[in-house]
Design an enzyme around this catalytic site. Structure first.
Site, PDB file in Angstrom:
ATOM      1  N   ASP A   1       0.822  -1.214   0.000  1.00 16.55           N
ATOM      2  CA  ASP A   1       0.000   0.000   0.000  1.00 16.55           C
ATOM      3  C   ASP A   1       0.853   1.260   0.000  1.00 16.55           C
ATOM      4  O   ASP A   1       2.045   1.225   0.278  1.00 16.55           O
ATOM      5  CB  ASP A   1      -0.872   0.021   1.266  1.00 16.55           C
TER       6      ASP A   1
ATOM      7  N   LYS B   1      -3.176   3.530  -2.370  1.00 17.58           N
ATOM      8  CA  LYS B   1      -4.364   4.363  -2.501  1.00 17.58           C
ATOM      9  C   LYS B   1      -4.036   5.738  -1.939  1.00 17.58           C
ATOM     10  O   LYS B   1      -3.439   5.842  -0.893  1.00 17.58           O
ATOM     11  CB  LYS B   1      -5.524   3.791  -1.691  1.00 17.58           C
TER      12      LYS B   1
ATOM     13  N   MET C   1      -7.209   9.357   9.378  1.00 19.26           N
ATOM     14  CA  MET C   1      -7.887   9.772   8.134  1.00 19.26           C
ATOM     15  C   MET C   1      -8.845  10.942   8.384  1.00 19.26           C
ATOM     16  O   MET C   1      -9.939  10.983   7.806  1.00 19.26           O
ATOM     17  CB  MET C   1      -8.659   8.589   7.520  1.00 19.26           C
TER      18      MET C   1
HETATM   19  N1  SAH Z   1      -3.323   0.470   9.519  1.00 22.13           N
HETATM   20  C1  SAH Z   1      -2.792   1.802   9.744  1.00 22.13           C
HETATM   21  C2  SAH Z   1      -3.856   2.861   9.574  1.00 22.13           C
HETATM   22  C3  SAH Z   1      -4.426   2.916   8.163  1.00 22.13           C
HETATM   23  S1  SAH Z   1      -5.560   4.215   7.947  1.00 22.13           S
HETATM   24  C4  SAH Z   1      -2.166   1.842  11.136  1.00 22.13           C
HETATM   25  O1  SAH Z   1      -2.359   0.929  11.949  1.00 22.13           O
HETATM   26  O2  SAH Z   1      -1.426   2.791  11.403  1.00 22.13           O
HETATM   27  C5  SAH Z   1      -4.534   5.474   7.291  1.00 22.13           C
HETATM   28  C6  SAH Z   1      -4.389   6.589   8.294  1.00 22.13           C
HETATM   29  O3  SAH Z   1      -3.495   6.208   9.336  1.00 22.13           O
HETATM   30  C7  SAH Z   1      -3.770   7.857   7.716  1.00 22.13           C
HETATM   31  O4  SAH Z   1      -4.730   8.649   7.053  1.00 22.13           O
HETATM   32  C8  SAH Z   1      -3.280   8.524   8.978  1.00 22.13           C
HETATM   33  O5  SAH Z   1      -4.341   9.111   9.682  1.00 22.13           O
HETATM   34  C9  SAH Z   1      -2.794   7.334   9.787  1.00 22.13           C
HETATM   35  N2  SAH Z   1      -1.344   7.104   9.607  1.00 22.13           N
HETATM   36  C10 SAH Z   1      -0.753   6.012   9.132  1.00 22.13           C
HETATM   37  N3  SAH Z   1       0.594   6.125   9.166  1.00 22.13           N
HETATM   38  C11 SAH Z   1       0.843   7.349   9.680  1.00 22.13           C
HETATM   39  C12 SAH Z   1       2.038   8.076   9.992  1.00 22.13           C
HETATM   40  N4  SAH Z   1       3.243   7.565   9.772  1.00 22.13           N
HETATM   41  N5  SAH Z   1       1.900   9.307  10.519  1.00 22.13           N
HETATM   42  C13 SAH Z   1       0.696   9.836  10.774  1.00 22.13           C
HETATM   43  N6  SAH Z   1      -0.452   9.202  10.508  1.00 22.13           N
HETATM   44  C14 SAH Z   1      -0.389   7.983   9.971  1.00 22.13           C
END
Ligand code: SAH
Length: 259
Positions: free
Chosen positions: A37, A59, A172
């Protein structure tokens, strides 16, 4: 050869490649195919073998490069022709990663699978920005919610969420920030509640903005915040200046493990 392969649903962690688990690294090294992803740090792919095929199904917010049905179809197709297929997702695969939807589809097709959890940005990403999600004196729990819900699905009840104690972590949520702030305030959350946005947590370009719920929207607009970013509302944000740190870069550990 039908259903000969196994799909490993692997969490890649929040960004820093050394925040991968040992099991995730082993899966990457043994993969014949990696389907990854947008939020996965591409440097992680350096760990795969020369014969491995890497497919980007990344995405962007509001724009789905590859529709979910096509990703599911890709998983099935490769599981029928390869031994080890790694489905690599940012953070933890079951935290807003559609991981469960993909595993449901594998189950339906009778394809072997295993889930390798990862460090979620919602917890680990915040920790690396000096924000502990819980604290005995400040937050006895935390809620991780999405700021973006699928059209037609039940929308988030921000006014109810405003009434909960503990830390509120919103993923998000940047595109919807004006509405979220307004609704939390309407729901009775004090404008003085400490709030923060952590952008690109654990990456080289990590940024943290701290303020209060009342000033969050203006500050975020001034700071030109772009995804991926986490929104945090709660008293634990007060600790962030004191508990923040500059992480040591340990990428050498990763390249050595890969060689
Ligand atoms: N599975 C992921 C989340 C996926 S949803 C997890 O456990 O982290 C995607 C959202 O996660 C992004 O829009 C943001 O809000 C957050 N996100 C993921 N990685 C990030 C990062 N390195 N820094 C800040 N927000 C992050």
């Amino acid at each position: 050869m039908k259903n000969s392969g196994k799909v490993w649903l692997v969490g890649a962690g929040p960004g820093d490649i050394t925040l991968l688990t040992l099991k995730a690294l082993q899966c990457i090294q043994q993969a014949d195919v990696i389907i990854y992803d947008r939020l996965v740090n591409p440097k992680i792919l350096d760990g795969c073998s020369v014969n491995c095929t890497c497919i980007n199904v990344g995405k962007s917010p509001g724009y789905h490069c590859v529709p979910q049905e096509e990703i599911n179809a890709l998983l099935i197709q490769h599981a029928r022709t390869h031994r080890n297929i790694v489905r690599l997702k940012g953070g933890d695969p079951y935290v807003f990663g559609r991981g469960a939807e993909e595993v449901e589809c594998l189950v339906e097709e009778g394809i072997a699978f295993e889930v390798v959890p990862g460090i979620s940005s919602a917890i680990g990403g915040l920790a690396c920005a000096g924000i502990p999600v819980t604290h005995r004196d400040l937050a006895s729990g935390f809620h991780v919610v999405t700021g973006h819900t699928r059209e037609g699905n039940q929308q988030q009840d921000w006014r109810q969420l405003a009434k909960l104690n503990g830390t509120l972590v919103i993923v998000m949520g940047i595109a919807n920030l004006p509405f979220i702030c307004e609704e939390l305030l309407m729901g009775g959350k004090s404008p003085d509640t400490p709030a923060a946005i952590v952008m690109s947590a654990t990456r080289e370009n990590q940024r943290r903005l701290t303020c209060t719920l009342g000033t969050l929207l203006t500050k975020a607009q001034e700071a030109n915040i772009v995804p991926p970013a986490l929104i945090v509302v709660g008293d634990v944000v007060r600790l962030s200046d004191r508990l923040s740190f500059i992480p040591e870069v340990m990428e050498r550990v990763y390249s050595e493990s890969c060689s």
